[in-house]
Design a protein around this motif. Sequence first.
Motif, PDB file in Angstrom:
ATOM      1  N   LEU A 111      22.530 -13.032  22.953  1.00  0.00           N
ATOM      2  CA  LEU A 111      21.974 -12.052  21.829  1.00  0.00           C
ATOM      3  C   LEU A 111      21.036 -12.858  21.092  1.00  0.00           C
ATOM      4  CD1 LEU A 111      25.552 -10.890  20.665  1.00  0.00           C
ATOM      5  CD2 LEU A 111      23.984  -9.633  21.478  1.00  0.00           C
ATOM      6  N   TYR A 112      21.255 -14.422  20.802  1.00  0.00           N
ATOM      7  CA  TYR A 112      20.087 -15.247  20.303  1.00  0.00           C
ATOM      8  C   TYR A 112      18.834 -15.386  21.125  1.00  0.00           C
ATOM      9  CZ  TYR A 112      24.186 -17.196  17.535  1.00  0.00           C
ATOM     10  OH  TYR A 112      25.134 -17.334  16.702  1.00  0.00           O
ATOM     11  N   MET A 113      19.002 -15.461  22.167  1.00  0.00           N
ATOM     12  CA  MET A 113      17.740 -15.442  23.194  1.00  0.00           C
ATOM     13  C   MET A 113      17.017 -14.118  22.793  1.00  0.00           C
ATOM     14  SD  MET A 113      15.871 -17.023  25.238  1.00  0.00           S
ATOM     15  CE  MET A 113      16.755 -18.382  25.361  1.00  0.00           C
ATOM     16  N   LEU A 114      17.739 -12.894  22.864  1.00  0.00           N
ATOM     17  CA  LEU A 114      16.937 -11.694  22.831  1.00  0.00           C
ATOM     18  C   LEU A 114      16.000 -11.594  21.358  1.00  0.00           C
ATOM     19  CD1 LEU A 114      19.684  -9.125  24.177  1.00  0.00           C
ATOM     20  CD2 LEU A 114      17.492  -9.701  25.139  1.00  0.00           C
ATOM     21  N   ASN A 115      16.182 -12.541  20.455  1.00  0.00           N
ATOM     22  CA  ASN A 115      15.290 -12.485  19.190  1.00  0.00           C
ATOM     23  C   ASN A 115      14.003 -12.547  19.947  1.00  0.00           C
ATOM     24  OD1 ASN A 115      17.255 -11.995  17.130  1.00  0.00           O
ATOM     25  ND2 ASN A 115      17.536 -14.203  17.131  1.00  0.00           N
ATOM     26  N   ASN A 116      13.776 -13.380  21.049  1.00  0.00           N
ATOM     27  CA  ASN A 116      12.664 -13.750  21.554  1.00  0.00           C
ATOM     28  C   ASN A 116      11.632 -12.548  22.260  1.00  0.00           C
ATOM     29  OD1 ASN A 116      11.920 -16.588  20.777  1.00  0.00           O
ATOM     30  ND2 ASN A 116      13.673 -16.996  22.214  1.00  0.00           N
ATOM     31  N   PHE A 117      12.673 -11.329  22.491  1.00  0.00           N
ATOM     32  CA  PHE A 117      12.197 -10.478  23.491  1.00  0.00           C
ATOM     33  C   PHE A 117      12.033  -8.947  23.336  1.00  0.00           C
ATOM     34  CE2 PHE A 117      13.315 -13.949  26.162  1.00  0.00           C
ATOM     35  CZ  PHE A 117      12.349 -14.303  27.061  1.00  0.00           C
ATOM     36  N   ARG A 118      12.011  -9.061  21.873  1.00  0.00           N
ATOM     37  CA  ARG A 118      11.652  -7.337  21.142  1.00  0.00           C
ATOM     38  C   ARG A 118      12.595  -6.484  21.966  1.00  0.00           C
ATOM     39  NH1 ARG A 118       6.880 -10.188  21.348  1.00  0.00           N
ATOM     40  NH2 ARG A 118       6.053  -9.034  22.827  1.00  0.00           N
ATOM     41  N   PRO A 119      13.756  -6.367  22.136  1.00  0.00           N
ATOM     42  CA  PRO A 119      14.617  -5.595  22.826  1.00  0.00           C
ATOM     43  C   PRO A 119      14.168  -4.014  22.307  1.00  0.00           C
ATOM     44  CG  PRO A 119      16.053  -6.437  21.429  1.00  0.00           C
ATOM     45  CD  PRO A 119      14.622  -7.359  21.619  1.00  0.00           C
ATOM     46  N   LYS A 120      14.219  -3.110  23.208  1.00  0.00           N
ATOM     47  CA  LYS A 120      13.973  -1.524  22.624  1.00  0.00           C
ATOM     48  C   LYS A 120      15.245  -1.094  22.032  1.00  0.00           C
ATOM     49  CE  LYS A 120      12.768   2.697  25.005  1.00  0.00           C
ATOM     50  NZ  LYS A 120      12.755   3.230  26.463  1.00  0.00           N
ATOM     51  N   ALA A 121      16.157  -1.555  22.441  1.00  0.00           N
ATOM     52  CA  ALA A 121      17.801  -1.124  22.138  1.00  0.00           C
ATOM     53  C   ALA A 121      18.678  -2.126  22.607  1.00  0.00           C
ATOM     54  CB  ALA A 121      18.155   0.314  22.258  1.00  0.00           C
ATOM     55  N   VAL A 122      19.840  -2.695  21.754  1.00  0.00           N
ATOM     56  CA  VAL A 122      20.819  -3.223  22.281  1.00  0.00           C
ATOM     57  C   VAL A 122      21.999  -2.612  21.992  1.00  0.00           C
ATOM     58  CG1 VAL A 122      22.139  -5.517  21.995  1.00  0.00           C
ATOM     59  CG2 VAL A 122      19.569  -5.511  22.099  1.00  0.00           C
ATOM     60  N   HIS A 123      22.919  -2.157  22.999  1.00  0.00           N
ATOM     61  CA  HIS A 123      24.117  -1.418  22.595  1.00  0.00           C
ATOM     62  C   HIS A 123      25.395  -2.378  22.994  1.00  0.00           C
ATOM     63  CE1 HIS A 123      22.272   2.309  22.230  1.00  0.00           C
ATOM     64  NE2 HIS A 123      21.365   1.940  23.038  1.00  0.00           N
ATOM     65  N   ILE A 124      26.101  -2.537  22.193  1.00  0.00           N
ATOM     66  CA  ILE A 124      27.345  -3.426  22.229  1.00  0.00           C
ATOM     67  C   ILE A 124      28.479  -2.661  22.618  1.00  0.00           C
ATOM     68  CG2 ILE A 124      29.005  -4.990  21.171  1.00  0.00           C
ATOM     69  CD1 ILE A 124      26.338  -6.587  20.070  1.00  0.00           C
ATOM     70  N   ILE A 125      29.289  -2.913  23.519  1.00  0.00           N
ATOM     71  CA  ILE A 125      30.532  -2.117  23.853  1.00  0.00           C
ATOM     72  C   ILE A 125      31.948  -2.958  23.991  1.00  0.00           C
ATOM     73  CG2 ILE A 125      31.605  -0.601  25.591  1.00  0.00           C
ATOM     74  CD1 ILE A 125      27.957  -0.522  25.672  1.00  0.00           C
ATOM     75  N   SER A 126      32.755  -2.892  23.130  1.00  0.00           N
ATOM     76  CA  SER A 126      33.751  -3.833  23.139  1.00  0.00           C
ATOM     77  C   SER A 126      34.780  -3.228  22.400  1.00  0.00           C
ATOM     78  CB  SER A 126      33.518  -5.214  22.623  1.00  0.00           C
ATOM     79  OG  SER A 126      33.367  -5.107  21.174  1.00  0.00           O
ATOM     80  N   PRO A 127      36.111  -3.738  22.666  1.00  0.00           N
ATOM     81  CA  PRO A 127      37.305  -3.108  21.682  1.00  0.00           C
ATOM     82  C   PRO A 127      36.871  -3.570  20.293  1.00  0.00           C
ATOM     83  CG  PRO A 127      38.265  -4.307  23.974  1.00  0.00           C
ATOM     84  CD  PRO A 127      36.786  -4.593  23.786  1.00  0.00           C
ATOM     85  N   ARG A 128      37.312  -2.825  19.247  1.00  0.00           N
ATOM     86  CA  ARG A 128      36.892  -3.260  17.761  1.00  0.00           C
ATOM     87  C   ARG A 128      37.290  -4.730  17.514  1.00  0.00           C
ATOM     88  NH1 ARG A 128      36.237  -0.494  13.404  1.00  0.00           N
ATOM     89  NH2 ARG A 128      36.437   1.351  14.822  1.00  0.00           N
ATOM     90  N   GLN A 129      38.335  -5.475  17.968  1.00  0.00           N
ATOM     91  CA  GLN A 129      38.801  -6.898  17.939  1.00  0.00           C
ATOM     92  C   GLN A 129      38.046  -7.977  18.525  1.00  0.00           C
ATOM     93  OE1 GLN A 129      40.678  -4.526  19.018  1.00  0.00           O
ATOM     94  NE2 GLN A 129      42.448  -5.157  19.876  1.00  0.00           N
ATOM     95  N   LEU A 130      36.899  -7.380  19.571  1.00  0.00           N
ATOM     96  CA  LEU A 130      36.576  -8.405  20.271  1.00  0.00           C
ATOM     97  C   LEU A 130      34.840  -8.091  20.055  1.00  0.00           C
ATOM     98  CD1 LEU A 130      38.280  -8.333  23.740  1.00  0.00           C
ATOM     99  CD2 LEU A 130      38.460  -9.881  21.799  1.00  0.00           C
ATOM    100  N   LYS A 131      34.409  -7.414  18.580  1.00  0.00           N
ATOM    101  CA  LYS A 131      32.997  -7.291  18.265  1.00  0.00           C
ATOM    102  C   LYS A 131      32.593  -8.948  18.237  1.00  0.00           C
ATOM    103  CE  LYS A 131      32.297  -4.194  15.403  1.00  0.00           C
ATOM    104  NZ  LYS A 131      32.053  -3.543  14.012  1.00  0.00           N
ATOM    105  N   PRO A 132      31.192  -8.924  18.275  1.00  0.00           N
ATOM    106  CA  PRO A 132      30.823 -10.040  17.816  1.00  0.00           C
ATOM    107  C   PRO A 132      30.774 -10.601  16.482  1.00  0.00           C
ATOM    108  CG  PRO A 132      28.893  -8.762  18.178  1.00  0.00           C
ATOM    109  CD  PRO A 132      30.244  -8.058  18.397  1.00  0.00           C
ATOM    110  N   LEU A 133      31.183 -11.783  16.080  1.00  0.00           N
ATOM    111  CA  LEU A 133      31.291 -12.308  14.928  1.00  0.00           C
ATOM    112  C   LEU A 133      30.221 -12.086  13.792  1.00  0.00           C
ATOM    113  CD1 LEU A 133      33.205 -15.586  15.663  1.00  0.00           C
ATOM    114  CD2 LEU A 133      34.187 -13.444  14.638  1.00  0.00           C
ATOM    115  N   GLU A 134      30.294 -11.936  12.371  1.00  0.00           N
ATOM    116  CA  GLU A 134      29.060 -11.737  11.758  1.00  0.00           C
ATOM    117  C   GLU A 134      27.936 -12.885  11.680  1.00  0.00           C
ATOM    118  OE1 GLU A 134      28.737 -13.096   8.508  1.00  0.00           O
ATOM    119  OE2 GLU A 134      27.101 -11.818   7.870  1.00  0.00           O
ATOM    120  N   GLN A 135      28.858 -14.074  11.762  1.00  0.00           N
ATOM    121  CA  GLN A 135      27.980 -15.289  11.479  1.00  0.00           C
ATOM    122  C   GLN A 135      26.898 -15.232  13.003  1.00  0.00           C
ATOM    123  OE1 GLN A 135      31.464 -17.689  12.499  1.00  0.00           O
ATOM    124  NE2 GLN A 135      30.743 -18.726  14.187  1.00  0.00           N
ATOM    125  N   VAL A 136      27.088 -14.598  14.000  1.00  0.00           N
ATOM    126  CA  VAL A 136      26.316 -14.293  15.371  1.00  0.00           C
ATOM    127  C   VAL A 136      25.253 -13.200  14.791  1.00  0.00           C
ATOM    128  CG1 VAL A 136      25.965 -13.769  17.594  1.00  0.00           C
ATOM    129  CG2 VAL A 136      27.921 -15.218  17.100  1.00  0.00           C
TER     130      VAL A 136
END
Lengths: 158, 303
Positions: free
Chosen positions: B170-195
């Motif tokens: 996710l951090y590395m994608l800051n360098n690559f201007r993604p068209k879209a990023v979709h995250i699929i995970s159970p609610r309790q396994l979402k990325p942390l806000e600090q990320v």
Amino acid sequence: MEKDLLINRIKSGTVIDHIAAGKATLIYSLLSLEKSGGSKLAILINTDSNRTGSKDIIKIDNRWLTPEELYYVALISPDATVNIIKSYKVTEKKKVVLPEVIEKVVRCQNGRCITNNDPEAHTKFRVISKDPIKLVCAYCNITIDANQIPSSIAATRS
Amino acid sequence: MGVIVAGVISALELDRAMVDKLFSLSDKFKRGAVKPLDRSLSVALAFFEPSTRTFSSFEMAAMKLGLSVTSMRSDKDSSMAKGETFADTVRMLSGYADLVVIRSRFDGSARFASEISGKAIINAGDGQNEHPTQSLIDMYTIREHFGKADNLTYAIVADLRHSRATNSLLYMLNNFRPKAVHIISPRQLKPLEQVTSRLKYECEWSESLAGVPGDVDVLYVNRLQKERFQDEMEYNSVKGSYHIDIGVAERMPDDSIILDPLPRVDELDRAIDGTDKAKYFVQAANGVPIRQAIMYDLLSKRR
């Protein structure tokens, strides 16, 4: 008028003024002011403030704060001021300052963080927001907000 | 041009210029167009936590570079088992080698090592925090397939709460201007806000695999990080909550790809392995040239 009835001036020592209302007892506890060697001490809670409506004040006779203790005050109440008193007069008045980086003061709440797993790895937090206070661990990136700071400070002093 | 000073600690510290430089260097290593390094140079592979791909690819990369290698594969096999601290172990290995590669179960251990080592440090995975060299491998594999890495649509199906690989991706994608990023995970396994607070692009989260968009270019899958759950009950509550089968793969566009930093547990059906979309073993193989490039770059600066 009411303030004059409640506390006397101190001859020499420290007045922590403009403490956010309700936070004085927390600062008292974190600074372990009960161990100030018998110094006279006064705490005013919810007293009048022209600036914010109400505030807390701590007066301590013959006690001065270390730089580390000033950081504790800044973390709990960033708008507090510290007055140094000599011969009943204010000789120095300064606002507490929250530094960009706080070292060895706040314990990381992440049990997996290296700072909780190596005796030489001291904590280091970057201040990413001053109002409200928000800190981020320079090692594990976990964030700590204002509500978590008192327990994180207490952990470093226990 | 970006410059690595203290090593590779976080994907957030790798700018696009540096990433492009490492990719070009990796291309050259693949073609065999780079001379080996001075044989007197050395690397310590300090793996305090188990590893297969990362350790082996760093070891192979070091051998191909002509480096002398000293290694440890577990804190149980070192004097840490006798009570030696992480700091002392790092100092000791830094005395033996010109470069130290560190994997540890402690978050932030690579950053701490970089402060006490006096040698360049490469973060080969620090707890749940980051795995920056994996994110370079991921993006290199994507660039190799598409001929570019910008402006692509990503779906990341993973345990993003505990995965250091997805944090660094996710951090590395800051360098690559993604068209879209979709995250699929159970609610309790979402990325942390600090990320997510450090991302320069928007992420769309959903709980269901229906969240994989029809125009996805890269489906990035990662296992549940069982060893990082607080307890068995918490793990069991999400066990088997996502599984990519051949049906999901067949619904993806023809030229799209599936990546997985591996090891694979049950998140990815083996029936996908034979399809053109399965690029996870290509991705694993790219670990060698990328890690050659990283070590070569750091050691070249040292000389």
